[in-house]
Scaffold this active site. Structure first.
Site, mmCIF file in Angstrom:
data_model
loop_
_atom_site.group_PDB
_atom_site.id
_atom_site.type_symbol
_atom_site.label_atom_id
_atom_site.label_comp_id
_atom_site.label_asym_id
_atom_site.label_seq_id
_atom_site.Cartn_x
_atom_site.Cartn_y
_atom_site.Cartn_z
ATOM 1 C CG HIS A 194 -23.715 5.152 -10.092
ATOM 2 N ND1 HIS A 194 -23.918 4.185 -10.697
ATOM 3 C CD2 HIS A 194 -24.996 5.666 -9.346
ATOM 4 C CE1 HIS A 194 -25.236 3.888 -10.826
ATOM 5 N NE2 HIS A 194 -25.851 4.590 -9.927
ATOM 6 C CB SER A 204 7.877 8.331 -3.315
ATOM 7 O OG SER A 204 8.659 8.411 -4.308
ATOM 8 C CE LYS A 256 3.413 9.303 -5.016
ATOM 9 N NZ LYS A 256 2.312 9.227 -5.420
ATOM 10 C CD GLU A 294 -1.732 2.381 -2.129
ATOM 11 O OE1 GLU A 294 -1.499 2.691 -3.527
ATOM 12 O OE2 GLU A 294 -0.530 2.933 -1.292
#
Ligand code: ARG
Length: 458
Positions: free
Chosen positions: A156, A277, A283, A290
């Site tokens: 979980h 970024s 970043k 992804e």
């Protein structure tokens, strides 16, 4: 341009129909398979006395030259010639005239396209297999290097029990081993020759189907001509295997993304495999993971599209089936593009061993072991579960970990606790206590790594 099938037509094809009908844009990539299939077919026709040997020789030689010319970028395919099969036949007859027209004896584009796609997918699946082997090697070598790195295991997405990072990585290795098996089984069903099925009913010529299959390295010939020209199970199955591979990659990607976040800080991706970024200077984004996760959806789409294309088709061939190629090509291309970069990203990432190990200190991850301790001392498991639950509540109130409780505190919950509880609660002991086959104990994981390595280099 006159069509190869133009005999019964009195008008030229509408230009829009040519564009709509043509598949050359995407089936041209099967040129090698088409030519190799034609060479095998042609040699067989000569062997069987169906066409004269000198004609066959000239056809084979010219097909070889056409192959060369395509490979050297000397050929522009034509939309009017519709697909790769007719483009190559057209080139052949342009070069050797009437002799070239004999090649299509005892063959239909329906068995030809089925053959080409089978040959193409066989080769692509074998490429995927090799790339998965590289990925497995990377996972195994990471697992080997991190055999002493303990991390929280989750259910979980809540901390559950301590595990070895190696055990976690080897879980993925198991998935990719199954993918390899699936690929091999898929190739076994792909690698069967449909040539000789003709348009749908077989052919009137005394073809030697087994000879053609053997020439092409195919293991058998299809058993029913109608099935052979209308079956795209093998392409759907390929899409499914690609979907499964992507699903596994996607799950690992999700973990990489989580682990690279400041909240987890379990890993750091190499600069060469991360991106920045355009606005936020600080970043460092896990774009590769992804995109791998994102591309999974697209491969599922290919699978569903192809299943849907096939579901309403009466036997045998229908032109709808031309829609199989872009989908299965896209699925395979996506996997072929994803695997190498994904593997490199894993191979170059840095594991923050300390943070992983600190991660086990929160979340009462050794609570199950405390309960098992009481069970070993004779308490029924349910009672033990309750006692430890109360101790966890106490720890939360006191801001302590289980192993930080004093002996007096332990005994205030149960007098079964003795000094050895401190050892039992150590995270390494929790890990090594799970010395069951397939468990996270160092001994078991070492064994799993050993077996996985052996299976890669038998
Ligand atoms: N380009 C076609 C395809 O991809 C080849 C088979 C065409 N056969 C036919 N009878 N029109 O399916």
């Amino acid at each position: 341009m006159e069509k190869l099938w133009g005999g019964r037509f009195s008008k030229n094809t509408n230009k829009k129909v040519d564009d709509f009908n043509s598949s050359i844009r995407f089936d041209m990539r099967m040129y090698r398979q088409d030519i190799n299939g034609s060479i095998a077919h042609c040699e067989m026709l000569a062997k069987q006395g169906i066409i004269p040997k000198p004609d066959a020789k000239l056809i084979v030689k010219t097909l070889g030259e056409i192959l060369n010319d395509i490979e050297n970028g000397k050929i522009t395919f034509s939309v009017e010639a519709e697909d790769i099969h007719m483009n190559i036949e057209k080139l052949l007859t342009e070069r050797i005239g009437d002799t070239g027209k004999k090649l299509h004896t005892g063959r239909s584009r329906n068995d030809q396209v089925a053959l080409d796609l089978r040959l193409y997918l066989r080769d692509e699946c074998e490429k995927v297999c090799r790339l998965i082997a590289d990925l497995k090697k990377t996972l195994i070598s990471l697992a080997e290097r991190h055999i002493d790195t303990i991390m929280p295991g989750y259910t979980h997405l809540q901390k559950a029990q301590p595990i070895l990072l190696s055990h976690h990585l080897m879980a993925y290795c198991e998935m990719f081993c199954r993918d390899t098996q699936r690929l091999e089984q898929c190739v076994a069903r792909i690698n069967i020759s449909p040539l000789g099925s003709g348009a749908l009913a077989g052919t009137v010529y005394p073809l030697d189907r087994e000879f053609v299959a053997a020439q092409l390295g195919m293991k058998a010939v299809t058993k029913n001509s109608i099935d052979a020209v209308s079956d795209r199970d093998f392409a759907i199955e390929t899409c499914f295997v690609m979907s499964m591979i992507m699903m596994h990659i996607s799950r690992l990607s999700e973990e990489i993304i989580l682990w690279a976040s400041d909240e987890f800080n379990f890993i750091e991706l190499d600069d060469a495999y991360s991106t920045g970024s355009s606005i936020m200077p600080q970043k460092k984004n896990p774009d590769i993971a992804e995109l791998s996760r994102g591309k999974t959806g697209r491969v599922y789409g290919d699978l569903i599209a192809l299943l849907t294309t096939m579901k309403g088709l009466p036997l045998a061939y229908n032109k709808d089936m031309q829609e199989d190629k872009e989908q299965v090509f896209d699925a395979v291309d996506t996997v072929l593009m994803t695997l190498p970069i994904f593997t490199e990203m894993l191979a170059t990432m840095k594991i923050n061993k300390k943070n992983m190990q600190n991660g086990v200190k929160r979340g009462f991850i050794n609570a199950t072991d405390a309960a098992d301790y009481l069970v070993k001392k004779g308490l029924p498991f349910r009672d033990a579960h309750k006692v430890i639950g109360e101790m966890v509540a106490h720890c939360i109130a006191e801001g302590k970990r289980l192993e930080q409780l004093t002996m007096d505190e332990f005994n205030s919950f149960s007098n079964l606790f003795e000094d050895d509880i401190y050892h039992i609660l150590s995270y390494q002991a929790c890990v090594d206590a799970r010395n069951v086959k397939g468990g996270t104990a160092t001994e078991q994981v070492t064994d799993a790594i050993f077996r996985a390595k052996k299976s890669l280099n038998p």
